[in-house]
Structure formats: C-alpha cells, structure tokens
Design a protein around this motif. Structure first.
Motif, PDB file in Angstrom:
ATOM      1  N   LYS A   1       3.588  13.594  -4.836  1.00 14.21           N
ATOM      2  CA  LYS A   1       4.765  13.817  -5.679  1.00 14.21           C
ATOM      3  C   LYS A   1       5.278  15.245  -5.485  1.00 14.21           C
ATOM      4  O   LYS A   1       4.504  16.192  -5.387  1.00 14.21           O
TER       5      LYS A   1
ATOM      6  N   ARG B   1       0.826  -1.209   0.000  1.00 10.91           N
ATOM      7  CA  ARG B   1       0.000   0.000   0.000  1.00 10.91           C
ATOM      8  C   ARG B   1       0.861   1.260   0.000  1.00 10.91           C
ATOM      9  O   ARG B   1       0.515   2.251  -0.640  1.00 10.91           O
TER      10      ARG B   1
ATOM     11  N   ASP C   1       2.019   1.646  -3.519  1.00  8.53           N
ATOM     12  CA  ASP C   1       0.912   2.127  -4.354  1.00  8.53           C
ATOM     13  C   ASP C   1       0.660   3.612  -4.129  1.00  8.53           C
ATOM     14  O   ASP C   1       0.397   4.350  -5.076  1.00  8.53           O
ATOM     15  N   LEU C   2       0.722   4.066  -2.879  1.00 11.41           N
ATOM     16  CA  LEU C   2       0.525   5.487  -2.599  1.00 11.41           C
ATOM     17  C   LEU C   2       1.587   6.341  -3.274  1.00 11.41           C
ATOM     18  O   LEU C   2       1.296   7.381  -3.860  1.00 11.41           O
TER      19      LEU C   2
ATOM     20  N   ASN D   1       3.268   5.640  -5.916  1.00  9.54           N
ATOM     21  CA  ASN D   1       3.131   5.591  -7.374  1.00  9.54           C
ATOM     22  C   ASN D   1       1.860   6.262  -7.893  1.00  9.54           C
ATOM     23  O   ASN D   1       1.856   6.804  -8.994  1.00  9.54           O
ATOM     24  N   LYS D   2       0.767   6.223  -7.125  1.00 13.71           N
ATOM     25  CA  LYS D   2      -0.522   6.645  -7.658  1.00 13.71           C
ATOM     26  C   LYS D   2      -1.008   7.997  -7.157  1.00 13.71           C
ATOM     27  O   LYS D   2      -1.733   8.682  -7.870  1.00 13.71           O
ATOM     28  N   VAL D   3      -0.684   8.380  -5.949  1.00 19.45           N
ATOM     29  CA  VAL D   3      -1.245   9.600  -5.386  1.00 19.45           C
ATOM     30  C   VAL D   3      -0.440  10.791  -5.892  1.00 19.45           C
ATOM     31  O   VAL D   3       0.717  10.969  -5.544  1.00 19.45           O
ATOM     32  N   PHE D   4      -1.072  11.630  -6.709  1.00 21.76           N
ATOM     33  CA  PHE D   4      -0.327  12.709  -7.361  1.00 21.76           C
ATOM     34  C   PHE D   4       0.114  13.785  -6.372  1.00 21.76           C
ATOM     35  O   PHE D   4       1.146  14.397  -6.549  1.00 21.76           O
TER      36      PHE D   4
END
Length: 157
Positions: A119, A107, A110-111, A113-116
């Motif tokens: 970044k 998780r 995933d956070l 990589n996915k949560v913009f």
C-alpha cells in the motif's frame, strides 16, 4: 408445409462417377476462401473447380476414386493418437490456462488487499526503516582486533 418452404443450403449427391457438392451463397464465401488458398499453393485439394449453376448456387465435383482415397487417408490419420486426442487436448489446455489465470487474478487481488507494504501509505515508511536497518548493519558495535587470541588473552579484552 409446401415444397418451396424447404431450403437446402448445402447437400451432396453421390453417383457412380463421383460426388457433387451443391452449396448456396451462404457457404460460397467460405468456399472461395479455401479456393483462393488452393490457387496460391498450386494444389487442387477440392477436385474440380466449382461450377456456377446460377447466382445463388455453386457446385463442386470430386471423382469417386479421389473421394475414397481422401476418406481412407482421413480415417487412418484420425486413428493416430495425436489427431485422435487433439480436440480434447486443446480444450483441456484452454480450460487449464483459464483456471491458472483465474487463480493468478485472485492471488493478485488478495495481495493488493492484504499485504500492507504494497500500500502506498506504508511504502515511504518502509523505505525509511530499510535505510535505518542498512545503516545500523554497517555500524561496527564491537571493535575486535584482527589477530588470533588465546583463551586468556580473549578474557582480558
């Protein structure tokens, strides 16, 4: 196979008076650690002190009555649910913690990589947007006097 090829690192001999535990240097370090703990506590949990036969082999003697008592106590204790299920419970708990850690790592990955908004490229812009929204929230857009209105008075305002 010759007689000299067989090596017994540890074995027990039972007699009418007791049990003799014979072990080689391979097990001596483990046994000495147990004996040093016994000496610190003052309890003699292994029966008599080990006797050295030579440099490679040591022995330990436990009387038959003491061995029977320890065997009976061991059997009673291992029938209690806590001790009976301890090893399986411990292994299950380790497995459960490992599964939870793997899920956590997945998780977290995933956070990232996915949560913009996690970044760095977006974080400064999101802070600016948040500041603007806060400023707009503080601004009064409609000025309504703080008094009680009747329906007719409210329509005129």
């Amino acid at each position: 196979m010759k007689d000299g090829d067989i090596t017994l690192h540890e074995y027990f001999t039972i007699s009418a008076h007791g049990i003799v535990h014979v072990f080689s240097n391979k097990y001596r370090k483990l046994f000495e650690n147990k004996m040093s703990k016994e000496a610190e506590s003052g309890d003699n949990i292994f029966g008599d002190r080990p006797q050295k036969m030579n440099d490679n082999v040591s022995t330990e003697f436990v009387s038959l009555s003491e061995w029977m008592h320890e065997s009976t106590m061991f059997n009673i204790i291992t029938k209690l649910p806590f001790f009976k299920n301890f090893i399986t419970g411990k292994i299950f708990n380790i497995w459960r913690l490992n599964v939870r850690y793997r899920i956590y790592c997945k998780r977290r990955k995933d956070l990232v990589n996915k949560v913009f908004f996690a970044k760095p490229q977006f974080s400064n812009h999101l802070l600016e947007i948040n500041k603007l929204m806060f400023d707009y929230h503080r601004e009064k857009t409609v000025s309504i006097p703080s008094k009680n209105f009747d329906q007719d008075d409210f329509k005129s305002v």
